[in-house]
Design a protein around this motif. Structure first.
Motif, mmCIF file in Angstrom:
data_model
loop_
_atom_site.group_PDB
_atom_site.id
_atom_site.type_symbol
_atom_site.label_atom_id
_atom_site.label_comp_id
_atom_site.label_asym_id
_atom_site.label_seq_id
_atom_site.Cartn_x
_atom_site.Cartn_y
_atom_site.Cartn_z
ATOM 1 N N SER A 65 27.177 10.975 36.866
ATOM 2 C CA SER A 65 27.917 11.464 38.019
ATOM 3 C C SER A 65 27.077 12.454 38.797
ATOM 4 C CB SER A 65 29.238 12.108 37.588
ATOM 5 O OG SER A 65 29.006 13.318 36.899
ATOM 6 N N ALA A 66 27.485 12.670 40.034
ATOM 7 C CA ALA A 66 26.800 13.631 40.899
ATOM 8 C C ALA A 66 27.831 14.263 41.820
ATOM 9 C CB ALA A 66 25.712 12.942 41.723
ATOM 10 N N LEU A 109 22.123 7.750 41.165
ATOM 11 C CA LEU A 109 22.565 8.123 39.830
ATOM 12 C C LEU A 109 21.667 7.437 38.815
ATOM 13 C CD1 LEU A 109 26.432 7.684 40.207
ATOM 14 C CD2 LEU A 109 25.102 9.778 40.439
#
Length: 125
Positions: free
Chosen positions: A102-103, A116
Motif C-alpha cells: 500500500s501507499a 507499489l
C-alpha cells in the motif's frame, strides 16, 4: 463549439494508474487475482475497488470514478487516500493469504501514477 465544457468549469478529474511489481517468487499471474482498493487515509470501507486478472508483471490498473463502490463520492484533488494492492490466490477480495502493498498519497488533478512493490527484490521503476 458551444456544447463543449471548458476545462476551467469541469471538476478536476482525478484518476490513478497503479503499477504493481511483485517479488520474484510470486506465483504465475494465472494462479490468482489482483485486487486494488482506494481508501480514505483515515480508514473505513474502500471508496473504490477493482478486481484484475493479471496477464503479466508489472500490472497496470487505472482507478477512476467508475470504480466507486456503492455510489460513494469519488475523492477530490487534495484528499489524502491510501492505495492498496492485494494478491489473492483464492480469487476473493477477503483472502489475505497473498502479499499486500500500500501507499499513502494526496490526490492531484489528472492522471496520477502510483508504484507499489511487494518485496525488496523487485527493482524500482
Amino acid at each position: 463549439s458551444s456544447n463543449a465544457l471548458s476545462e476551467s468549469s469541469a471538476p478536476a478529474r482525478v484518476r490513478l494508474e497503479v503499477a504493481v511489481a511483485p517479488p520474484l517468487n510470486l506465483p504465475n499471474p494465472k494462479e490468482g487475482v489482483l485486487f486494488v482498493f482506494l481508501r480514505s487515509d483515515t480508514g473505513g470501507m474502500p471508496l473504490a475497488a477493482e478486481r484484475v486478472a493479471v496477464s503479466g508483471w508489472p500490472a497496470r490498473i487505472q482507478l477512476g470514478p467508475e470504480d466507486s463502490i456503492g455510489g460513494q463520492a469519488w475523492p477530490v484533488a487534495g484528499q489524502a487516500v491510501r492505495v492498496v494492492a492485494r494478491w489473492s490466490p483464492a480469487g476473493e477480495a477477503t483472502d489475505r493469504s497473498g502479499p499486500e502493498a500500500s501507499a499513502a498519497l494526496v490526490l492531484e488533478p489528472g492522471l496520477q501514477a502510483v508504484h507499489l512493490s511487494w518485496g525488496s527484490e523487485a527493482p524500482a521503476p
